[in-house]
Every structure is written in structure tokens, then in C-alpha cells.
Design an enzyme around this catalytic site. Structure first.
Site, PDB file in Angstrom:
ATOM      1  N   ARG A  54       0.399  -1.679  -0.157  1.00  0.00           N
ATOM      2  CA  ARG A  54       0.206   0.404  -0.064  1.00  0.00           C
ATOM      3  C   ARG A  54       0.585   1.281  -0.083  1.00  0.00           C
ATOM      4  NH1 ARG A  54      -5.271   1.462   4.688  1.00  0.00           N
ATOM      5  NH2 ARG A  54      -2.928   1.022   5.938  1.00  0.00           N
TER       6      ARG A  54
ATOM      7  N   ASP B  31      -3.824   3.803  13.988  1.00  0.00           N
ATOM      8  CA  ASP B  31      -2.831   4.034  13.124  1.00  0.00           C
ATOM      9  C   ASP B  31      -2.984   5.521  12.681  1.00  0.00           C
ATOM     10  OD1 ASP B  31      -4.919   3.826  11.405  1.00  0.00           O
ATOM     11  OD2 ASP B  31      -4.138   2.129  10.190  1.00  0.00           O
TER      12      ASP B  31
END
Length: 515
Positions: free
Chosen positions: A146, A429
Site C-alpha cells: 500500500r 493508526d
């Protein structure tokens, strides 16, 4: 490291930037224009100009062999130890994250690329004073990398005097070094694409892929991408996003945490769109059910995978009671996803891989996925995606305190270079930190009151900051406190949660405070 930043690799990245950075910039300007229309009283809906795409009878190409079974995917940053642990986890896929679980310190960017280079070649190893980390016997997960979203720049690599596009740096270095190696090993260059807000941004990625493949002599369509539907505008363009990336599209993912953040951000000045405590907004809320059911039905109609969301729980090896309650919630979440037709789901910790796998094994049986489950029963109207009013729950002092606490702890760790942080047995996150700080901004600017009638103000948040920071210092001790960056974290938190203007992304603001 000179290998990662070789002259040839950097030249490849520079070429990508010269060709595609202008379009990226135009699309970011289009985002701002679209958001301004919402602020002026506009709304979102399915696009009339692309109705023929939604009505069309078309599908994406079949997936490569090593992407057909994705029943459990583990996510995490490309830090060396975590890379080895992910590859040894038993998951089917590893989402190698250079985005929300990573911080864009230049060392993290380049070290992450080196770790991926070594992981693909099965040479990765780490020796520490306490332990040697190395690969087990396998089989290993398929790697899906990603890159950063379109909005982030990379100031450590200038192209014609301007910062490079972070997404093109991440993609370009990885693809240049590893595409041919992956193909020789029976896999391929696979990507998760984050934060997109329109099919036009997907079309830009498709053109990047075509050019990159042509430049390196790799057949078009070799790249496969899974798009995270994690912004509210993208939820109205799922068919169009799949179509724009059709030669390269593998699937869509229900990026639930960023999706919640996007709803708060997009409608932050609309009092009818105020959400209760973060913990109260579950995947059973009607507007979240509409989002996930639309995603599954859209994907399977087009022959694309539908991937479920993150189980962020971090098991405790010291508190079985905490584990028992949390694992039951994880299991319930995965059972709902598997029952709805998802082809697999995410976990943040290796100990959750067996839980997720067991649930999907029970539903899938001998099949690798549920692509044959078309969900023709699903019909979602635009209003259902936007109706947050039926979400149960309240805004409580405990919810406000948790938002302050999580945001402060996460930002302090982020400033030190850690983008995936275990807080209260949850893996936080950037996406979950964004929810925390944006909820506070939304509550203050919409005159929200706590359950007891107390108005949420900047002064109240400041007092809670004082109290939560004292608790944090007591918990970690004076030595760790002194070595940390809590003063900087508080200033950053107040900038992104309490300022009159709303920062679109805390990471773009925080980027100025790191090396």
C-alpha cells in the site's frame, strides 16, 4: 540502501512525477472544489453522467492464482521485525503498509523498500540482542503493498525543484525493483490503493500502471490493485472506480475507519451529520451496513473481490479476561462479514489470523472465495449511505477523554517514527487517530453537549488534555516521558483538533515536524 535509490530507480520515479504530477495536482484541486460545494449546502449522490457504466454488463479479468484466496489478510508497517512476523503469520495476504501504519520519515520510506526487497527474495533476517528473527518454512502470504495516498508529498526527493508525489515514490521504487522478480517467483506486483475520492483518481492510477509496465517491458494488466473504499465520495463511485481500473482491478476493500473519518470531515459543518462516540459507531449502524452491502454486491457483480475491514484488537498475553471479551467481538465481526459475502478480511495481529481463518473456512468450505455470491438482494439508495441519524449512542465524557488520550499518544509515537501504535489493546493508526481528532473538532464547532449537558469547548478539551497527560506520564514513567515528544504532540493535536480551520489530514500537518 544505494541499491534502492540507484540512479536508474530514481530516474524512473522522476519520470512518473513529470508525467503524472500535474494531473494529481488538478485532482486535488477538484477535491477542494467538491468539498466547498458540500459546505455551501450541496450533497453527494450517484453520478448521472456515469449511469451507463453502472448499468453495463462488464467484469474485470480473473485474478492471478496467488490472489484468488484472500480469506485472511494481515496488515502492518514494513518495519523489519514486523515484516518477518507478517510473513510467518499464516495469513493468505500481507498488506505491506507504507501508508497509515507507517510514518513518512525518510528512513522509514527507504528502509521499508529495502525490507520489501529482501522479503520478496526471501533473504530477510534480523538479529537483535534478545532474539534472531528469520523466515520459517512457509508458505508465505502474497504481498500486496500500500503506497501513500495522492495527497501526500515527499520532500526528500525533489523533481524539478518540487517535492515528489509520495504515492509515486512508493509505487515507483517498489515496482522498479521488484516487478520482474515477483513474476519470476510466480507472483506479481500487487497494490492496495488508499484515500481515493473519485473514479478520475482511479483512472490516473490506471494510466500510471500502463506507463510503468510499458517502460519496464512488462505486459499491461500484470499489476493488480485493490482499492480501499474509505472516503464517502468514493462510496458513490464504486462501479466507476472498478471500471476505471478495469484491466488492473482485483477488488475493493471496506476501509471502515477512514470511511468514518471521511464522513466526519466531509460533513463537519452539518449538525445533522454529527456522530456519537467513536466506540458507539459499529458496523451494524444502518449507514455502515448500507456501505458494506453495496460494496459486496458491486464487487461480485463485476467479478472483483470484496475485502472486509480491520480487526484492530491486540491480544494481551497477560489478561485472559480482556482477550475473551475482545475475541468474541472479533469473531462476531468476521462472522458478519463472511455471512454478508465478503471474500476475506483484515487482522492487525498474528494471533488473530486463526480466528479470522476459522470463520471464513466455515463459510467458504473448499471454495477460495465467494465471487459466485452475487447479492442480487441488495439495493442501496444514496440517502441510506448518508443517514447517520439512526446511529445509536451518545457523546459522553468517556468518549471525549478516549479521543483526547488516543490522539495524544498516537501523535507522540508518530512524531518519533511509529505509525502503528498499540493503545488500550487496539492497534491505532493514522485512520483511527483522524477519527479521534476530527470528532472533537466536529463536536466543538457544532455546539454538541455531553450527556450531562456540559458543552464541549476548547477549554474543556484543554483541561482533559492536562489530566490525560498526567495519567500517561504516570503510566510510562519520567524517563520515557522525558525522552518522548509529548509537548510537540500536544501542539500538533491542538492544531488539528481545536483550530478554527480544519486540516484535511493530520499527517500533512505533522509532516513538517519530522525529519
Amino acid at each position: 540502501m544505494t541499491e534502492i535509490l540507484s540512479a536508474e530507480a530514481v530516474a524512473f520515479v522522476e519520470d512518473l512525477n513529470r508525467r503524472f504530477r500535474p494531473r494529481r495536482n488538478e485532482l486535488l484541486a477538484r477535491r477542494a472544489q467538491r468539498r466547498a460545494e458540500i459546505a455551501a449546502g450541496g450533497t453527494l449522490g450517484f453520478l448521472p453522467e456515469t449511469a451507463d457504466i453502472r448499468a453495463g454488463d462488464w467484469t474485470v479479468p480473473p485474478a492471478p492464482a496467488d490472489l484468488t484466496d484472500r480469506r485472511v489478510e494481515i496488515t502492518g508497517p514494513t518495519e523489519r521485525k514486523m515484516t518477518i512476523n507478517a510473513l510467518n503469520s499464516g495469513a493468505k495476504v500481507w498488506l505491506a503498509d507504507l501508508e497509515d501504519a507507517n510514518t513518512p520519515h525518510w528512513a522509514n520510506v527507504t528502509d521499508g523498500q529495502q525490507n520489501l526487497y529482501d522479503a520478496i527474495r526471501r533473504t530477510i533476517r534480523l538479529e537483535t540482542p534478545a532474539k534472531t528473527y528469520e523466515l520459517g518454512a512457509g508458505p508465505y502470504p502474497t504481498i500486496v503493498m500500500r503506497p501513500r495516498g495522492w495527497h501526500l508529498d515527499e520532500r526528500h526527493l525533489l523533481v524539478d525543484g518540487e517535492p515528489a508525489v509520495g504515492a509515486l515514490v512508493d509505487f515507483g521504487l517498489y515496482f522498479f525493483h521488484n516487478a520482474k522478480e515477483l513474476l519470476e517467483r510466480g507472483s506479481g506486483p500487487y497494490f492496495y490503493l488508499p484515500k481515493m475520492e473519485s473514479h478520475l483518481e482511479a483512472a490516473l492510477w490506471n494510466d500510471v500502471f500502463d506507463h510503468a509496465q510499458d517502460t519496464l517491458g512488462i505486459p499491461r494488466g500484470t499489476i493488480r490493485a485493490t482499492v480501499l473504499i474509505e472516503t464517502i465520495p468514493a462510496a458513490f463511485e464504486m462501479d466507476e472506480i472498478i471500471h476505471a481500473l478495469r484491466p488492473h482491478l482485483a477488488g475493493l476493500n471496506a476501509g471502515r475507519w477512514d470511511y468514518l473519518f471521511s464522513i466526519i470531515k466531509y460533513f463537519r459543518d452539518n449538525p445533522d451529520m454529527v456522530l456519537p462516540d467513536r466506540a458507539a459507531v459499529t458496523m451494524t449502524a444502518p449507514f455502515m451496513r448500507a456501505y458494506t452491502e453495496l460494496l459486496v454486491s458491486t464487487c461480485h457483480k463485476r467479478g472483483a473481490f470484496a475485502m472486509g475491514g480491520m480487526a484492530a484488537f491486540i491480544p494481551s498475553r497477560r489478561d485472559p479476561a480482556v482477550n475473551e471479551v475482545a475475541l468474541a467481538k472479533v469473531r462476531e465481526d468476521k462472522e458478519r462479514e463472511a455471512g454478508d459475502g465478503f471474500d476475506g478480511s483484515w487482522v492487525a495481529h498474528p494471533d488473530l489470523v486463526p480466528v479470522c481463518q476459522e470463520v471464513f473456512d466455515r463459510v467458504l468450505g473448499d471454495k477460495p472465495n465467494q465471487l459466485d455470491r452475487l447479492r442480487d438482494d441488495v439495493s442501496v439508495e444514496a440517502a441510506q449511505l448518508l443517514d447517520v441519524s439512526a446511529t445509536p449512542g451518545a457523546v459522553t465524557e468517556a468518549g471525549l477523554r478516549n479521543n483526547v488520550d488516543v490522539a495524544l499518544q498516537y501523535l507522540e509515537a508518530w512524531l518519533r517514527g511509529n505509525g502503528a501504535v498499540a493503545i488500550h489493546n487496539l492497534m491505532e493508526d493514522a485512520a483511527t487517530a483522524e477519527i479521534s481528532r476530527s470528532q472533537i473538532w466536529q463536536w466543538i464547532h457544532n455546539g454538541v453537549r455531553l450527556e450531562d449537558g456540559t458543552p464541549i469547548t476548547a477549554d474543556l478539551v484543554g483541561r482533559i488534555e492536562d489530566e490525560e497527560l498526567v495519567k500517561i506520564r504516570q503510566a510510562i514513567g519520567d524517563e520515557a516521558w522525558t525522552a518522548g515528544r509529548f509537548d510537540d504532540a500536544r501542539k500538533l493535536f491542538e492544531r488539528v483538533a481545536l483550530a478554527d480551520d480544519f486540516a484535511d489530514f493530520l499527517t500533512t500537518v505533522a509532516y513538517d515536524a519530522i525529519d
